[in-house]
Design a protein around this motif. Sequence first.
Motif, short mmCIF file in Angstrom:
data_model
loop_
_atom_site.label_atom_id
_atom_site.label_comp_id
_atom_site.label_asym_id
_atom_site.label_seq_id
_atom_site.Cartn_x
_atom_site.Cartn_y
_atom_site.Cartn_z
N UNK A 20 6.56 14.02 -0.42
CA UNK A 20 7.01 13.95 0.97
C UNK A 20 8.23 13.05 1.11
N UNK A 21 8.16 11.83 0.57
CA UNK A 21 9.28 10.90 0.70
C UNK A 21 10.48 11.33 -0.15
N UNK B 245 14.14 3.86 1.68
CA UNK B 245 14.68 3.16 0.51
C UNK B 245 13.78 1.97 0.13
N UNK B 246 13.24 1.30 1.13
CA UNK B 246 12.37 0.15 0.86
C UNK B 246 11.11 0.58 0.11
N UNK B 247 10.53 1.70 0.49
CA UNK B 247 9.27 2.14 -0.13
C UNK B 247 9.50 2.72 -1.52
N UNK C 108 0.83 -1.20 0.00
CA UNK C 108 0.00 0.00 0.00
C UNK C 108 0.87 1.26 0.00
N UNK C 109 1.92 1.26 0.81
CA UNK C 109 2.81 2.42 0.85
C UNK C 109 3.48 2.64 -0.50
N UNK C 110 3.87 1.56 -1.16
CA UNK C 110 4.51 1.70 -2.47
C UNK C 110 3.52 2.18 -3.53
N UNK C 111 2.28 1.75 -3.43
CA UNK C 111 1.24 2.26 -4.34
C UNK C 111 1.00 3.74 -4.11
#
Length: 381
Positions: free
Chosen positions: A226-227, A273-275, A212-215
């Motif tokens: 933001x990221x 980095x993961x997201x 969900x975070x990656x989407x």
Amino acid sequence: MIGYSDSGKDAGRMAAAWSLFETQENIVNVADKYGVRLILFHGRGGSVGRGGGPTHMAIRSQPPKTIKGKLRVTIQGETIEQQFGEREVCFRTLDLYTSAVLEACLDPPSMPKQEWREMMHQLSETSCKVYRSYVFQRPEFIEYFNLATPVGELGRLNIGSRPASRKQTKGIEGLRAIPWVFAWTQTRFHLPVWLGIGDALSEAVEKGQLPLLQTMYDEWPFFKGLLDLVEMVMAKADPRVTAMYDAKLVRPELQALGDELRAKFAATKAQVLKIVRHQELLEDAASGAHPELDEKIRLRSPYVAPLNVLQVQTLHNLREFDASSGQDPHASYQPSETEIIELLSRDPHRDLGTKHPFQAAMDDCLMITIKGIAAGMQNTG
């Protein structure tokens, strides 16, 4: 007017950004309901910790329907010279503002999905809780902050147009947002930008919400912006430099807090980095909106690091001299050359007796390092 500085200082970057996002939506809805023509005034500072960052990215990540062909923003301090100081740069800046506003009108972002909103509420709550647990609830934090950064010296040097604090207090509450962010920028740690975000992301990932975070990162300009800003600031940070400040300036019993915060930095970096699906910070900068950013950071770092070393030694000398009550070995420093006296006084008509020559020399050196580090950090300075 939408204020970014104090909200970020009080709640952390993520919680403040989401709160301002929702607030703008609510204001626009009320204005539309009553037929009021509304232009939001964005009081963004030059640094990311005070709402700053790349112009195009910032405008494109605004909530839907909040930019209707018009935009009003503040341009502050050193940002004026950076963005409008030369003719070509000025036109480039105006091009960025114009194109971003046009895109926001012709291709507005879609409304965030309900599950995205719920996720942001969860992330904001956790990040704010962690941020405040350190900044406002750890009794040793304020002393660590005062020792590990040049915040006290910034106020004494009278660099800004306003006092460093709104009121006489030893806590973070009365400190203005500018010295709060600027002090962490000088030590290359940028703590106000990332503290709490790693814990929030880690909690969501542990609950199986990484997809969900990656989407959200792929499809929502607000979350991507933001990221991306956090990633950019972390790329400019150097925990090794911060550790050097701690080793030279912080009492041994407080250095464990610095180690703890640097561990938080590493954990936050890993989660970001993961997201964004990168192996290293700014890994895909060449294909992004600022392809030269990674190269600029790598080219500037070797020049900024010696300034940090010089600043640490200068702060150490100044603090030892102030604490010695005139017994410091440097107290015997009394230049006789007229040129040196005039240089140290910074005004040949002012009586040098108001400040010891060694203090004047160290203050001058500190000012040079502050300006150099800020220039090297660019939009996080």
